[in-house]
Write a protein that holds these residues in place. Structure first.
Motif, short mmCIF file in Angstrom:
data_model
loop_
_atom_site.label_atom_id
_atom_site.label_comp_id
_atom_site.label_asym_id
_atom_site.label_seq_id
_atom_site.Cartn_x
_atom_site.Cartn_y
_atom_site.Cartn_z
N UNK A 12 60.38 -17.64 7.50
CA UNK A 12 60.40 -16.88 6.34
C UNK A 12 60.16 -17.06 5.11
N UNK A 13 61.61 -17.21 4.33
CA UNK A 13 62.16 -17.36 3.16
C UNK A 13 61.53 -19.04 2.39
N UNK A 14 61.64 -19.92 3.21
CA UNK A 14 60.71 -20.95 3.29
C UNK A 14 59.50 -21.24 2.89
N UNK A 15 58.86 -21.01 4.30
CA UNK A 15 57.37 -20.45 4.37
C UNK A 15 56.42 -19.90 3.13
N UNK A 16 57.23 -18.79 2.27
CA UNK A 16 56.85 -18.21 2.18
C UNK A 16 56.81 -18.91 -0.02
N UNK A 17 57.59 -19.41 0.66
CA UNK A 17 58.14 -20.45 -0.85
C UNK A 17 57.03 -21.83 -1.00
N UNK A 18 56.55 -22.37 -0.34
CA UNK A 18 55.94 -23.09 0.36
C UNK A 18 54.50 -22.84 -0.09
N UNK A 44 58.03 -19.20 18.46
CA UNK A 44 57.85 -19.09 19.14
C UNK A 44 56.81 -17.56 19.53
N UNK A 45 56.20 -17.93 20.28
CA UNK A 45 55.38 -16.51 21.03
C UNK A 45 56.07 -15.53 20.90
N UNK A 46 55.12 -14.73 21.02
CA UNK A 46 54.64 -13.27 21.35
C UNK A 46 54.86 -12.29 20.16
N UNK A 47 56.20 -11.58 20.23
CA UNK A 47 56.62 -10.49 18.94
C UNK A 47 56.58 -11.56 17.47
N UNK A 48 57.74 -12.79 17.92
CA UNK A 48 57.52 -13.40 16.73
C UNK A 48 56.90 -14.08 15.70
N UNK A 49 55.97 -14.49 16.51
CA UNK A 49 54.39 -15.10 15.95
C UNK A 49 53.82 -13.87 15.73
N UNK A 50 53.80 -12.72 15.63
CA UNK A 50 53.64 -11.83 15.31
C UNK A 50 53.18 -11.46 13.93
N UNK A 51 54.89 -11.44 14.02
CA UNK A 51 55.77 -11.33 12.72
C UNK A 51 55.68 -12.28 11.69
#
Length: 256
Positions: free
Chosen positions: A83-89, A23-30
């Motif tokens: 985010x949880x799966x991303x950080x786990x991997x 997702x562009x914008x804010x979600x990418x920054x997050x």
């Protein structure tokens, strides 16, 4: 819109290719903030800041995440918005990355188990960091997302296969050692090993300083001798934790 490639803020040597699913914008920054948060908590224990330029690439077509050390590419097989799966991997693959050389085949199961431990150890620390910073990003149910990192790590503990770890050093023929060496990617066994090591790393966090030295252990040694050699090669502050780890595997190794 193409595939955005963005450098992290705290760790700009890491460039992230977000792939087609972002997702562009804010979600990418997050999402940048999420990855920076993980690397920040890992950097207290592992030499993340010292690593050379690396690309993190999201690719949902890949069956599993992977770390290509020579190419300095980490592939994540999940969506950046999870985010949880991303950080786990990523915690797992970053652990591989700090071990700059290849680990001997006889110890690759141990490498995989410790990298699984990395996910279990560092995700709760993201939760603590976000709570300390009062990060108020919401989850889908409007509760704060901060607690979900720790919950994800805790929930993953259910997928384990129990076996007698103490036999690995004392009775290798009767133990699971040959099975682990033949297939180092037995995830339920890797996770069981990691759960047995987790209290040691929590009590002796400087044990993490030994992880980059695992690849320096030479081949043609017995498992207990490999552990003793790892202790010898590692920084002094990490040796008590490694000694405790060896005891879990049934090896009694005195410190020099």
């Amino acid at each position: 819109m193409g595939k955005p490639i963005v450098a992290l803020n705290l760790f700009p040597q890491f460039s992230v290719n977000w792939g087609e699913n972002y997702d562009s914008g804010t979600n990418l920054c997050r999402s940048v903030f999420v990855l920076d948060s993980l690397l920040h908590v890992m950097n207290f224990h592992l030499p993340i800041k010292d690593l050379a330029s690396t690309t993190v690439l999201f690719d949902l077509q890949r069956g599993n995440p992977n770390c290509l050390k020579e190419s300095r590419i980490i592939f994540l097989s999940c969506s950046p918005s999870h985010w949880t799966q991303t950080t786990y991997q990523l915690a797992h693959e970053m652990c591989h990355l700090v071990i700059s050389a290849e680990v001997i085949p006889e110890l690759q199961w141990l490498e995989e188990s410790i990298c699984e431990l990395s996910s279990l150890y560092f995700l709760p620390k993201i939760s603590k960091l976000w709570k300390d910073l009062d990060v108020r990003l919401p989850a889908s149910d409007t509760t704060l997302y901060s607690s979900l990192f720790e919950k994800y790590a805790l929930d993953s503990r259910s997928d384990i296969t129990l076996f007698n770890l103490s036999l690995l050093a004392t009775h290798p023929v009767e133990s699971e050692l040959s099975s682990l060496i033949a297939d180092c990617y037995q995830r339920s066994k890797n996770r069981y090993v990691s759960l047995q090591l987790l209290p040691i790393f929590e009590h002796f966090p400087k044990t993490w300083h030994a992880i980059p030295y695992l690849s320096k252990v030479p081949d043609q040694l017995s498992f207990p001798d490999s552990l003793a050699k790892w202790i010898e090669l590692s920084p002094k502050e990490s040796r008590i934790g490694l000694q405790e780890m060896a005891a879990v595997f049934g090896a009694s190794i005195p410190l020099a």
